[in-house]
Design an enzyme around this catalytic site. Structure first.
Site, short mmCIF file in Angstrom:
data_model
loop_
_atom_site.label_atom_id
_atom_site.label_comp_id
_atom_site.label_asym_id
_atom_site.label_seq_id
_atom_site.Cartn_x
_atom_site.Cartn_y
_atom_site.Cartn_z
N THR A 27 0.86 -1.21 -0.04
CA THR A 27 0.01 -0.09 0.25
C THR A 27 0.78 1.26 0.08
O THR A 27 1.05 1.83 1.04
CB THR A 27 -0.93 -0.05 1.27
OG1 THR A 27 -1.80 -1.02 1.26
CG2 THR A 27 -1.64 1.15 1.30
N GLU B 23 4.25 0.25 10.10
CA GLU B 23 3.29 0.48 11.25
C GLU B 23 3.88 -0.18 12.42
O GLU B 23 4.18 -1.54 12.58
CB GLU B 23 1.97 -0.17 10.93
CG GLU B 23 1.33 0.54 9.62
CD GLU B 23 -0.05 0.15 9.20
OE1 GLU B 23 -1.09 0.71 8.71
OE2 GLU B 23 -0.13 -1.23 9.31
#
Length: 408
Positions: free
Chosen positions: A191, A277
């Site tokens: 992404t 993340e």
């Protein structure tokens, strides 16, 4: 080549802007950006290999295949416009038309990027209003670059930019880029959205071939979590305003440009890996001694994507068995008793495996090496002359927290 502190408007003829339109929840987060070239810019694009492709990816592929050049890029975060059917695609076309009308260009000269939650339709009233606000804000200055780089982020914690200058036939050519990516990142991009601008004059077919080549050793060697997104896109726009003699063959000018473009791609890719993340450190895996380039890439990716190895890196634990295990299930033939493994960082270098067995290393010293912000596993399988590098990050408690709460 000269590395410079700049963003996507450093090359001549580019302007950009970033602001809050209201696509994302909250009151302050910027969520739309635009890049515009004063003149038509040759376009190259690389996209996700996921069968499920978002509407802006389908539009972008069409533009790259059918158009020689474009003038503008518009980006939103918060909503991916993926799995949205015919309406989602029509919304992309509407975005292109809105931008085109305001800039007095053709819709086919506009490409689109979206990132965020899958399955939701774009709030087109918000998007249209955001486009109207972006156009008068377009500038070629550092603040606008920073605004745009912040506006394309989702769960990222910081913007990602890179820029260089290279000399081509007596002309200074600038190459600059910005990108976003933090989760749902896996080899074959992730992404992630990347936007690279350059004022180089270069043949479109050659630019497309070059970027597709460089992607394989940069963005396609990054993994955060093993998930490949629906929206991955990297665009390169080359407007020729440096006025160098157009690069039309693989000569010395081409090689100089390639060096600069490789740096920008690689720098952005590493910044994505280092901002995974919930991560606390960049994890780089370098494999040497493979019997082919492809096998070196497979081995390095296998280690960098191993959840157990990533967890060990988070725990500052030199658990070399997990590394050797990840090499072993990669599907590449090598002799385990010839493998050497070292760990290195700004805090030192320590060899932990020699000829397939543990060395008499200090666990305390290994923990010290693994405590740095960036850690490298250097692996040699002694099976040939090929090497490759992959980038990832550690796996933390925060990764689960972020993704458990992503839509809330």
């Amino acid at each position: 080549m000269k590395i410079i502190n700049a963003g996507v408007t450093a090359p001549k003829g580019f302007k950009c802007a970033g602001l809050r339109a209201g696509v994302k929840p909250g009151k302050t987060n910027k969520d739309m950006a635009m890049i515009v070239s004063e003149v038509p810019a040759k376009i190259a694009g690389t996209f996700t290999k996921n069968i499920v492709k978002a509407a802006p990816v389908l539009w972008g592929k069409k533009i790259v295949e059918e158009q020689e050049a474009v003038r503008a890029v518009v980006v939103n975060t918060g909503i991916a416009n993926a799995c949205t059917g015919a309406q989602g695609y029509e919304n992309v076309v509407t975005e292109a038309k809105e931008v085109a009308a305001l800039l007095d260009i053709k819709p086919e000269e506009v490409v689109v990027g979206s990132t965020g939650v899958i399955g939701q339709q774009l709030p087109m009233d918000v998007i249209k209003e955001g486009i109207k606000k972006l156009v008068p804000e377009l500038k070629a200055d550092r603040q606008s670059e920073e605004d745009a780089s912040w506006a394309i982020l989702t769960t990222d914690t910081k913007p990602k930019e890179a820029a260089v200058e290279v000399e081509i036939a007596g002309k200074t050519v600038t190459i600059a880029g910005m990108c976003k990516g933090s989760g749902m990142i896996h080899p074959n991009m992730g992404t992630m959205l990347g936007f690279i601008t350059t004022d180089a004059a270069i043949d479109k077919a050659l630019l497309l071939e070059l970027q597709r080549e460089l992607i394989e050793d940069t963005f396609n060697m990054v993994s955060v979590d093993g998930d490949t997104s629906t929206n991955d896109t990297v665009f390169v726009l080359a407007n020729g305003m440096a006025e160098n003699k157009e690069i039309t063959e693989k000569d010395v000018d081409y090689e100089a440009f390639k060096e600069g473009l490789l740096y920008v791609n690689q720098s952005l890719a590493k910044q994505i890996a280092g901002d995974g993340e919930g991560c606390t450190r960049l994890f780089e895996v370098h494999v040497a001694g493979a019997d082919s380039k492809e096998n070196a890439k497979i081995l390095s990716k296998s280690v960098v994507t191993s959840s157990l190895t990533k967890a060990a890196i988070y725990g500052k634990d030199a658990n070399w068995g997990r590394i050797l295990c990840a090499l072993g299930y990669a599907g590449v033939d090598f002799d385990p008793v010839k493998v050497d493994i070292s760990l290195k960082s700004a805090d030192g270098v320590i060899e932990i495996v020699k000829d397939g067995i543990a060395t008499d290393y200090s666990e305390d010293e290994a923990t010290k090496v693994l405590s740095a912000d960036a850690v490298t596993a250097d692996i040699n399988v002694h099976n040939g002359d090929f090497e490759a590098t992959a980038w990832g990050c550690d796996l933390t408690h925060d990764y689960v927290t972020i993704n458990a709460d992503y839509r809330s």
